[in-house]
Motif scaffolding. Structure first.
Motif, PDB file in Angstrom:
ATOM      1  N   ARG A   1      -2.047   9.956   9.168  1.00 27.66           N
ATOM      2  CA  ARG A   1      -1.164   8.798   8.968  1.00 27.66           C
ATOM      3  C   ARG A   1      -1.952   7.486   8.920  1.00 27.66           C
ATOM      4  O   ARG A   1      -1.708   6.643   8.062  1.00 27.66           O
ATOM      5  CB  ARG A   1      -0.119   8.740  10.073  1.00 27.66           C
ATOM      6  N   GLU A   2      -2.897   7.320   9.850  1.00 26.68           N
ATOM      7  CA  GLU A   2      -3.607   6.045   9.964  1.00 26.68           C
ATOM      8  C   GLU A   2      -4.733   5.882   8.947  1.00 26.68           C
ATOM      9  O   GLU A   2      -4.808   4.864   8.268  1.00 26.68           O
ATOM     10  CB  GLU A   2      -4.147   5.876  11.386  1.00 26.68           C
ATOM     11  N   ARG A   3      -5.599   6.866   8.861  1.00 28.63           N
ATOM     12  CA  ARG A   3      -6.778   6.733   7.990  1.00 28.63           C
ATOM     13  C   ARG A   3      -6.471   7.040   6.527  1.00 28.63           C
ATOM     14  O   ARG A   3      -6.995   6.397   5.627  1.00 28.63           O
ATOM     15  CB  ARG A   3      -7.894   7.646   8.497  1.00 28.63           C
ATOM     16  N   TRP A   4      -5.635   8.064   6.309  1.00 26.42           N
ATOM     17  CA  TRP A   4      -5.404   8.539   4.948  1.00 26.42           C
ATOM     18  C   TRP A   4      -4.061   8.092   4.375  1.00 26.42           C
ATOM     19  O   TRP A   4      -3.695   8.500   3.286  1.00 26.42           O
ATOM     20  CB  TRP A   4      -5.525  10.064   4.906  1.00 26.42           C
ATOM     21  N   ARG A   5      -3.285   7.286   5.126  1.00 28.58           N
ATOM     22  CA  ARG A   5      -1.995   6.739   4.687  1.00 28.58           C
ATOM     23  C   ARG A   5      -0.984   7.828   4.307  1.00 28.58           C
ATOM     24  O   ARG A   5      -0.251   7.697   3.316  1.00 28.58           O
ATOM     25  CB  ARG A   5      -2.185   5.758   3.523  1.00 28.58           C
ATOM     26  N   VAL A   6      -0.920   8.888   5.095  1.00 27.84           N
ATOM     27  CA  VAL A   6       0.023   9.973   4.834  1.00 27.84           C
ATOM     28  C   VAL A   6       1.388   9.589   5.400  1.00 27.84           C
ATOM     29  O   VAL A   6       1.506   9.208   6.559  1.00 27.84           O
ATOM     30  CB  VAL A   6      -0.472  11.300   5.450  1.00 27.84           C
ATOM     31  N   GLY A   7       2.384   9.675   4.556  1.00 33.66           N
ATOM     32  CA  GLY A   7       3.750   9.400   4.981  1.00 33.66           C
ATOM     33  C   GLY A   7       4.603  10.650   5.008  1.00 33.66           C
ATOM     34  O   GLY A   7       5.698  10.657   5.558  1.00 33.66           O
TER      35      GLY A   7
ATOM     36  N   MET B   1       0.854  -1.183   0.000  1.00 32.97           N
ATOM     37  CA  MET B   1       0.000   0.000   0.000  1.00 32.97           C
ATOM     38  C   MET B   1       0.898   1.244   0.000  1.00 32.97           C
ATOM     39  O   MET B   1       1.781   1.375   0.827  1.00 32.97           O
ATOM     40  CB  MET B   1      -0.885  -0.032   1.257  1.00 32.97           C
ATOM     41  N   SER B   2       0.688   2.142  -0.947  1.00 31.62           N
ATOM     42  CA  SER B   2       1.540   3.320  -1.058  1.00 31.62           C
ATOM     43  C   SER B   2       1.144   4.393  -0.049  1.00 31.62           C
ATOM     44  O   SER B   2       0.005   4.465   0.390  1.00 31.62           O
ATOM     45  CB  SER B   2       1.472   3.881  -2.476  1.00 31.62           C
ATOM     46  N   VAL B   3       2.127   5.207   0.301  1.00 26.77           N
ATOM     47  CA  VAL B   3       1.853   6.315   1.206  1.00 26.77           C
ATOM     48  C   VAL B   3       1.643   7.575   0.387  1.00 26.77           C
ATOM     49  O   VAL B   3       2.088   7.674  -0.755  1.00 26.77           O
ATOM     50  CB  VAL B   3       2.986   6.516   2.239  1.00 26.77           C
ATOM     51  N   ARG B   4       0.963   8.525   1.002  1.00 26.14           N
ATOM     52  CA  ARG B   4       0.617   9.768   0.326  1.00 26.14           C
ATOM     53  C   ARG B   4       1.337  10.947   0.966  1.00 26.14           C
ATOM     54  O   ARG B   4       1.740  10.905   2.115  1.00 26.14           O
ATOM     55  CB  ARG B   4      -0.879  10.036   0.462  1.00 26.14           C
TER      56      ARG B   4
ATOM     57  N   ASP C   1      -2.633  12.349  -4.080  1.00 25.20           N
ATOM     58  CA  ASP C   1      -2.168  12.955  -2.839  1.00 25.20           C
ATOM     59  C   ASP C   1      -3.245  13.895  -2.300  1.00 25.20           C
ATOM     60  O   ASP C   1      -4.216  14.226  -2.994  1.00 25.20           O
ATOM     61  CB  ASP C   1      -0.855  13.715  -3.057  1.00 25.20           C
TER      62      ASP C   1
END
Length: 142
Positions: free
Chosen positions: A23-29, A1-4, A71
Motif C-alpha cells: 500500500r505505502e511503497r507500491w501504491r496498491v489500492g 497519484m493513481s492506485v494500483r 499494475d
C-alpha cells in the motif's frame, strides 16, 4: 497519484508487513486473489512431461481482465510457471514482483538432549524480477 492492483499469484496469504509495504511503497489500492479454480490450477501444475504452457492460459486471461498495464503481479510458485509469469507480465506491461525475506535462525537445546532448530522468515521488501535478455519469443504474437 493513481492506485494500483496487485494480483496475488501464489498459494498463501500476505503478511501484514507485506500488505503495508504494498500500500505505502507500491501504491496498491486493491489486492486480487485468484478465483478458487484458477488457484487450484496454479497450485497443481502437472509435474509429468514437458511443461504444459497452455495450462496457464486461463490465468493469463484472468490477469488481463483484472489489471491494466502498470499494475503489479506478486509471483511465487513452480519454477517453470514463475518464468512464464514474469515473461507474460513483461510482455503485457504488468510489473512482476517477488518478496525477499531474512531468515532468523536459532538453535534451542531440548530437555531430552536433542536440539531444536527454528527458522523464522521475516519480510524485507518486494523486489521487481530482473529483466531477462530476451523475454520476447516465449509467447506467440498477440
Amino acid at each position: 497519484m493513481s492506485v494500483r492492483t496487485m494480483v496475488l499469484l501464489f498459494s498463501h496469504s500476505l503478511m501484514s508487513e507485506q500488505e503495508e509495504e504494498a500500500r505505502e511503497r507500491w501504491r496498491v489500492g486493491r489486492f486480487a486473489a485468484l478465483p478458487a479454480e484458477l488457484q487450484e490450477r496454479w497450485s497443481q501444475i502437472p509435474p509429468e512431461g514437458p511443461f504444459p504452457a497452455d495450462w496457464l492460459d486461463p490465468i493469463w486471461n484472468w490477469i488481463e481482465q483484472e489489471t491494466v498495464p502498470g499494475d503489479l503481479v506478486l509471483v511465487h510458485g513452480e519454477p517453470g510457471a514463475i518464468l512464464l509469469a514474469v515473461a507474460w507480465c513483461r510482455r503485457h506491461g504488468r510489473i512482476p514482483l517477488y518478496a525477499t525475506t531474512r531468515r532468523e535462525y536459532t538453535s534451542v537445546p531440548r530437555p531430552d538432549g536433542g536440539v531444536e532448530n527454528r527458522h523464522v522468515f521475516r519480510h524485507v521488501q518486494f523486489r521487481e524480477y530482473p529483466s531477462l535478455p530476451d523475454d520476447a519469443g516465449i509467447f506467440p504474437s498477440d
